[in-house]
Structure formats: structure tokens, C-alpha cells
Design a protein around this motif. Structure first.
Motif, PDB file in Angstrom:
ATOM      1  N   ALA A  88     -79.187  18.355  46.386  1.00 32.78           N
ATOM      2  CA  ALA A  88     -78.169  19.358  46.021  1.00 32.78           C
ATOM      3  C   ALA A  88     -77.538  18.966  44.682  1.00 32.78           C
ATOM      4  N   PRO A  89     -78.154  19.377  43.570  1.00 29.22           N
ATOM      5  CA  PRO A  89     -77.636  18.970  42.259  1.00 29.22           C
ATOM      6  C   PRO A  89     -76.331  19.685  41.892  1.00 29.22           C
ATOM      7  N   PRO A  90     -75.511  19.097  41.012  1.00 33.39           N
ATOM      8  CA  PRO A  90     -75.708  17.787  40.396  1.00 33.39           C
ATOM      9  C   PRO A  90     -75.557  16.674  41.436  1.00 33.39           C
ATOM     10  N   THR A  91     -76.487  15.722  41.383  1.00 37.00           N
ATOM     11  CA  THR A  91     -76.426  14.613  42.321  1.00 37.00           C
ATOM     12  C   THR A  91     -77.116  13.394  41.727  1.00 37.00           C
ATOM     13  N   PHE A  92     -77.130  12.306  42.479  1.00 36.95           N
ATOM     14  CA  PHE A  92     -77.737  11.053  42.043  1.00 36.95           C
ATOM     15  C   PHE A  92     -79.214  11.289  41.714  1.00 36.95           C
ATOM     16  N   GLY A  93     -79.641  10.811  40.531  1.00 33.87           N
ATOM     17  CA  GLY A  93     -80.980  11.129  40.044  1.00 33.87           C
ATOM     18  C   GLY A  93     -82.121  10.378  40.723  1.00 33.87           C
ATOM     19  N   MET A  94     -81.795   9.335  41.484  1.00 38.65           N
ATOM     20  CA  MET A  94     -82.855   8.482  42.035  1.00 38.65           C
ATOM     21  C   MET A  94     -83.751   9.218  43.031  1.00 38.65           C
ATOM     22  N   VAL A 129     -81.052  22.699  45.927  1.00 34.70           N
ATOM     23  CA  VAL A 129     -80.088  23.677  46.445  1.00 34.70           C
ATOM     24  C   VAL A 129     -78.793  23.422  45.671  1.00 34.70           C
ATOM     25  N   PRO A 130     -78.617  24.144  44.549  1.00 34.50           N
ATOM     26  CA  PRO A 130     -77.501  23.811  43.647  1.00 34.50           C
ATOM     27  C   PRO A 130     -76.137  23.964  44.313  1.00 34.50           C
ATOM     28  N   ARG A 131     -75.216  23.135  43.889  1.00 32.38           N
ATOM     29  CA  ARG A 131     -73.834  23.239  44.351  1.00 32.38           C
ATOM     30  C   ARG A 131     -73.143  24.423  43.666  1.00 32.38           C
ATOM     31  N   ALA A 132     -72.079  24.901  44.318  1.00 29.02           N
ATOM     32  CA  ALA A 132     -71.318  26.018  43.752  1.00 29.02           C
ATOM     33  C   ALA A 132     -70.528  25.541  42.527  1.00 29.02           C
ATOM     34  N   GLU A 133     -69.879  26.473  41.891  1.00 29.83           N
ATOM     35  CA  GLU A 133     -69.062  26.199  40.694  1.00 29.83           C
ATOM     36  C   GLU A 133     -68.040  25.073  40.954  1.00 29.83           C
ATOM     37  N   ASP A 134     -67.451  25.056  42.183  1.00 28.17           N
ATOM     38  CA  ASP A 134     -66.464  23.999  42.513  1.00 28.17           C
ATOM     39  C   ASP A 134     -67.138  22.763  43.110  1.00 28.17           C
ATOM     40  N   TRP A 135     -68.446  22.693  42.985  1.00 24.46           N
ATOM     41  CA  TRP A 135     -69.283  21.562  43.438  1.00 24.46           C
ATOM     42  C   TRP A 135     -69.426  21.474  44.956  1.00 24.46           C
ATOM     43  N   SER A 136     -68.977  22.507  45.690  1.00 27.13           N
ATOM     44  CA  SER A 136     -69.182  22.461  47.142  1.00 27.13           C
ATOM     45  C   SER A 136     -70.641  22.798  47.449  1.00 27.13           C
ATOM     46  N   LEU A 137     -71.062  22.426  48.677  1.00 24.89           N
ATOM     47  CA  LEU A 137     -72.458  22.626  49.066  1.00 24.89           C
ATOM     48  C   LEU A 137     -72.691  24.032  49.588  1.00 24.89           C
ATOM     49  N   ASP A 138     -73.889  24.555  49.338  1.00 24.71           N
ATOM     50  CA  ASP A 138     -74.274  25.857  49.884  1.00 24.71           C
ATOM     51  C   ASP A 138     -74.903  25.584  51.262  1.00 24.71           C
ATOM     52  N   GLU A 139     -74.069  25.638  52.298  1.00 27.04           N
ATOM     53  CA  GLU A 139     -74.486  25.159  53.617  1.00 27.04           C
ATOM     54  C   GLU A 139     -75.693  25.904  54.158  1.00 27.04           C
ATOM     55  N   ASN A 140     -75.667  27.235  54.073  1.00 28.84           N
ATOM     56  CA  ASN A 140     -76.776  27.999  54.662  1.00 28.84           C
ATOM     57  C   ASN A 140     -78.082  27.751  53.914  1.00 28.84           C
ATOM     58  N   ALA A 141     -77.991  27.708  52.589  1.00 27.02           N
ATOM     59  CA  ALA A 141     -79.208  27.462  51.799  1.00 27.02           C
ATOM     60  C   ALA A 141     -79.760  26.071  52.098  1.00 27.02           C
ATOM     61  N   LEU A 142     -78.857  25.111  52.303  1.00 26.57           N
ATOM     62  CA  LEU A 142     -79.316  23.749  52.614  1.00 26.57           C
ATOM     63  C   LEU A 142     -80.029  23.712  53.961  1.00 26.57           C
ATOM     64  N   LEU A 143     -79.433  24.386  54.952  1.00 25.13           N
ATOM     65  CA  LEU A 143     -80.052  24.395  56.289  1.00 25.13           C
ATOM     66  C   LEU A 143     -81.415  25.073  56.232  1.00 25.13           C
ATOM     67  N   ASP A 144     -81.509  26.167  55.482  1.00 30.66           N
ATOM     68  CA  ASP A 144     -82.803  26.860  55.336  1.00 30.66           C
ATOM     69  C   ASP A 144     -83.835  25.942  54.698  1.00 30.66           C
ATOM     70  N   ALA A 145     -83.433  25.294  53.599  1.00 27.39           N
ATOM     71  CA  ALA A 145     -84.374  24.430  52.874  1.00 27.39           C
ATOM     72  C   ALA A 145     -84.792  23.247  53.753  1.00 27.39           C
ATOM     73  N   ALA A 146     -83.846  22.720  54.525  1.00 24.00           N
ATOM     74  CA  ALA A 146     -84.138  21.536  55.354  1.00 24.00           C
ATOM     75  C   ALA A 146     -85.213  21.833  56.395  1.00 24.00           C
ATOM     76  N   ARG A 147     -85.245  23.090  56.868  1.00 19.24           N
ATOM     77  CA  ARG A 147     -86.203  23.431  57.940  1.00 19.24           C
ATOM     78  C   ARG A 147     -87.657  23.215  57.521  1.00 19.24           C
ATOM     79  N   ASP A 148     -87.931  23.337  56.202  1.00 19.15           N
ATOM     80  CA  ASP A 148     -89.315  23.133  55.730  1.00 19.15           C
ATOM     81  C   ASP A 148     -89.488  21.781  55.044  1.00 19.15           C
ATOM     82  N   ALA A 149     -88.508  20.912  55.188  1.00 17.82           N
ATOM     83  CA  ALA A 149     -88.552  19.680  54.372  1.00 17.82           C
ATOM     84  C   ALA A 149     -88.801  18.453  55.232  1.00 17.82           C
ATOM     85  N   LYS A 150     -89.258  17.396  54.564  1.00 12.80           N
ATOM     86  CA  LYS A 150     -89.435  16.115  55.243  1.00 12.80           C
ATOM     87  C   LYS A 150     -88.110  15.347  55.236  1.00 12.80           C
ATOM     88  N   VAL A 151     -87.445  15.347  54.076  1.00 13.54           N
ATOM     89  CA  VAL A 151     -86.205  14.568  53.938  1.00 13.54           C
ATOM     90  C   VAL A 151     -85.173  15.366  53.136  1.00 13.54           C
TER      91      VAL A 151
END
Ligand SMILES: Cc1ncc(COP(=O)(O)O)c(C=O)c1O
Length: 378
Positions: A121-127, A142-164
Motif C-alpha cells: 500500500a504505497p507510499p510504503t517501505f521500499g524493501m 493499493v495506493p493510500r488515500a490523500e490523507d494516507w489512510s488505507l483503502d480497506e476494501n481494495a486491500l481485501l480484494d487484492a489480498a484474496r488473489d495474493a500470496k503475501v
């Protein structure tokens, strides 16, 4: 016999590698700018300005006398046991390494194959993205909003197809936390959730170590680099389900945790009251500095639960301000990405460090205003 050709033999994933942008050694930068390295105020690496604790210093001095000629314990028994009692989780759920960066490598080494998806979820640690590239994984942002908060639904959607999924809490560089219930919901998607708690000692957050140790598919990453002032020794650890820990112990380099790092980490745990007190001083300084920066009216720090402040700059480029501060011996971090071009990240140092920074910022503002007045480029 055909000759070995390094270019065509290279793994395809590495052919267009962008690489990780680490901070440069301060002596190098100082030499380039013709300034005295001893006078630098180094606020670019989120390091601890107070350095190792008294017991850690004593342990390192004793090691210099005797002990460095022996290999370290590949099972990290003493450190894992000490961490287990410190965190109140079983030692079987803990793995230490050469910085928490090594634990990030182990996550990839154990679980990520070319083509697998890794969510950040950028901006985040580059490693995380760097390691993903090394392993030929697809980075899903899954980019963060203007106030740097997380886009919860988009993250959950992306996680469903992800390994990590990798999310720091507090996040570097934006400073905010990963809500606990979101971490737990992400852990139900089928992905392994790496919650990087490198800066947790400077926050009000509760660690996810217990959940991880009791089998929830979470790896909570921790480090001695920030809280304990041991960045140069490279010692970090993770708390995770015991089955994950067993794999990490099998695949890690046997002597990854060197004897100096292990001794200093053990001694730091004995000095935790002192280190907690220093962390308190750092968070107090963070609030004082945030207030002073806000008062300048041209730097707007985001709320931070870590030992740094990400600041938006009014009418100035981050790269310009970073350079102007460097010329005055004050080093801050700039990220060359579109969303952060008008930001700098300032690590929290001592009160004297903040005062030097604030004085330098005053001079930089005057210089920028002068340039604007004369029509010179900012
Ligand atoms: C979020 C985060 N995780 C991990 C690290 C690296 O920690 P270590 O020094 O333990 O490798 C950093 C260092 O800046 C960081 O910002």
C-alpha cells in the motif's frame, strides 16, 4: 565450449531490476558538500539518536576482548528464549535475523514464486517491492488515500488473489497505523499478512505478536534497529505461526545472527526500561517538532506514531529542500516518487538536532523566497 555469458545467464526477473535506494553513508555526502562529517545532524535514516543502551555497549566492549572468534548459535536459543519471555509468546514462534530485512527475505524465500502476487500500500517501505522484483513476483499496489489512510476494501480484494500482503504499522514513511481489525480480516483472505512493526515502540498500537504466535497467518516483524539503537549491528526478528517459524529456521543462513548482534540484543532486553524511556523522549520530541514545523506554515507534518515525520511542503520541491538542508549539514530523506515530490521525511533526533533543523529550515525558506523574488528557479 561456449563461454559463460553473465548477461544471458542472468535470471529474467533481474534483467530490468530497479534496485532499492538505500541512504548514503553520511561521510560520503559530507565530503561531496565539503562539510565536516562530525557536525552533521543525521535525520534521514530513522535511527535512534541515543545509540545502544548502556548494557549493550558494555556487552560489545566485552566481546571485543573475547568471543568474536566463535560461530554464533544457529538456533538463536538465548535470544529466542529472551524474546519469548519479553513478548509472552513461545520461543517456537520466533525467528531472529540480520535485521528485519532478512525476515522479509525469508518470507519471499519460503512462499513467493515467480508470478505470485504480493500486495503493498504505497507510499510504503521500499524493501517489499524490491524483494518482489528479485523473486519475479507481481507487485499489486493499493495506493493510500490523500490523507494516507488505507483503502480497506481494495486491500481485501487484492489480498484474496495474493500470496503475501506487506503493511507496516506504523507505516514508513507516512507514520499511521494498520487498524487491528483490518489486519485480522486480511489474514482471513488466504494471504499471509506481514505486519511490519519496526516502529511500534514509538506508537500506541498493540502488537499482533500473540495472534501470529497462536496460528493466525500473520508475521509480526520487529527490529532492534530503531527502539534499541542497533541499526548498524543488523538484528531483527519475527513472531509467526510455529509452522512458519520452523520453515524459516530451516531455510535461513545458519549463522545469520552474528555474535555481536545477539549479545547486544540480549543486553538491550535487560535495559528495556531505559530504552522505553528513550522512546518516550523521542515521541515527546516528535510532538514538539511537529508543532514547531506546523508553525512555520510551509511544512505540514502528517500525524505520526513513529520516530519520523513526513512533511508536505508548500511551494517547494522535496529535492530542493533536501539539497539546501544538506548544504547546511542537516540530512533528511526525500523520495523521488510522484506522490512525494513535495515532501521530506524527518527522523526524530535530540532536542538539539530539532533546533538545528528548525534554524536551517528558516534559512532555506529565506533562500527560496529570495530566489522567487529574483525570478531564479526554486
Ligand atoms: C518499515 C520498516 N521495516 C523494516 C526496516 C528495516 O529494519 P532492519 O534494520 O531491522 O532491517 C525499516 C527500516 O527503515 C522500516 O522502515
Amino acid at each position: 565450449m561456449p563461454r559463460f555469458d553473465p548477461a544471458s545467464a542472468l535470471r529474467p526477473a533481474l534483467r530490468s531490476l530497479e534496485g532499492y535506494t538505500p541512504i548514503e553513508p553520511p561521510e560520503e555526502v559530507a565530503a561531496r558538500y565539503g562539510i565536516d562529517a562530525a557536525s552533521i545532524v543525521k535525520l534521514d535514516g530513522n535511527e535512534n539518536p541515543y545509540g545502544p543502551s548502556p548494557r549493550a555497549r558494555a556487552a560489545l566492549a566485552a566481546l571485543a576482548e573475547d568471543g568474536a572468534h566463535r560461530y554464533p548459535d544457529p538456533d538463536q536459543r538465548r535470544l529466542r528464549a529472551a524474546l519469548a519471555s519479553h513478548l509472552e509468546v513461545p520461543a517456537e514462534s520466533i525467528v531472529a535475523g540480520a535485521g528485519s530485512d532478512e525476515l522479509i527475505d525469508l518470507v519471499f524465500g519460503a512462499y513467493v514464486e515467480p508470478g505470485d502476487r504480493v500486495v503493498v500500500a504505497p507510499p510504503t517501505f521500499g524493501m517489499y517491492a524490491f524483494d518482489a522484483e528479485l523473486h519475479g513476483a507481481a507487485v499489486i499496489e493499493v495506493p493510500r488515500a490523500e490523507d494516507w489512510s488505507l483503502d480497506e476494501n481494495a486491500l481485501l480484494d487484492a489480498a484474496r488473489d495474493a500470496k503475501v500482503v506487506f503493511i507496516p504499522s506504523p507505516n514508513n514513511p507516512t507514520g499511521g497505523l494498520l487498524p487491528r481489525d483490518l489486519a485480522l480480516r486480511l489474514a482471513e483472505t488466504g494471504a499471509l499478512v506481514v505486519v511490519d512493526e519496526a516502529y511500534i515502540e514509538f506508537s500506541h498500537a498493540e502488537s499482533l505478536a500473540r495472534e501470529a504466535a497462536s496460528g493466525t497467518p500473520i508475521v509480526a516483524l520487529r527490529t532492534f534497529s530503531k527502539w534499541a539503537g542497533l541499526a548498524g549491528l543488523r538484528v531483527g526478528y519475527g513472531i509467526m505461526p510455529p509452522a512458519v517459524a520452523r520453515t524459516f529456521m530451516q531455510i535461513k543462513q545458519p549463522y545469520d545472527l552474528n555474535v555481536a548482534a545477539e549479545l547486544a540484543a540480549l543486553a538491550s532486553l535487560e535495559d528495556r526500561a531505559e530504552l522505553d524511556e528513550r522512546a518516550c523522549r523521542i515521541t515527546g520530541e516528535r510532538e514538539r517538532l511537529a508543532e514547531a514545523l506546523r508553525a512555520t506554515e510551509w511544512l505540514a507534518p502528517s500525524p505520526s506514531e513513529a520516530n519520523f515525520l513526513l512533511c508536505r511542503l508548500r511551494d517547494a520541491e522535496g529535492a530542493t529542500v533536501r539539497e539546501a538542508l544538506r548544504r547546511r549539514g542537516v540530512f533528511v530523506r526525500y523520495f523521488d516518487t510522484p506522490r512525494l515530490h513535495d515532501h521530506i521525511r524527518i527522523s526524530i533526533g535530540t532536542t538539539a538536532d530539532s533546533d538545528r533543523l528548525l534554524a536551517a529550515l528558516d534559512e532555506v525558506r529565506a533562500e527560496l523566497d529570495h530566489r522567487a523574488g529574483t525570478g531564479a528557479p526554486a
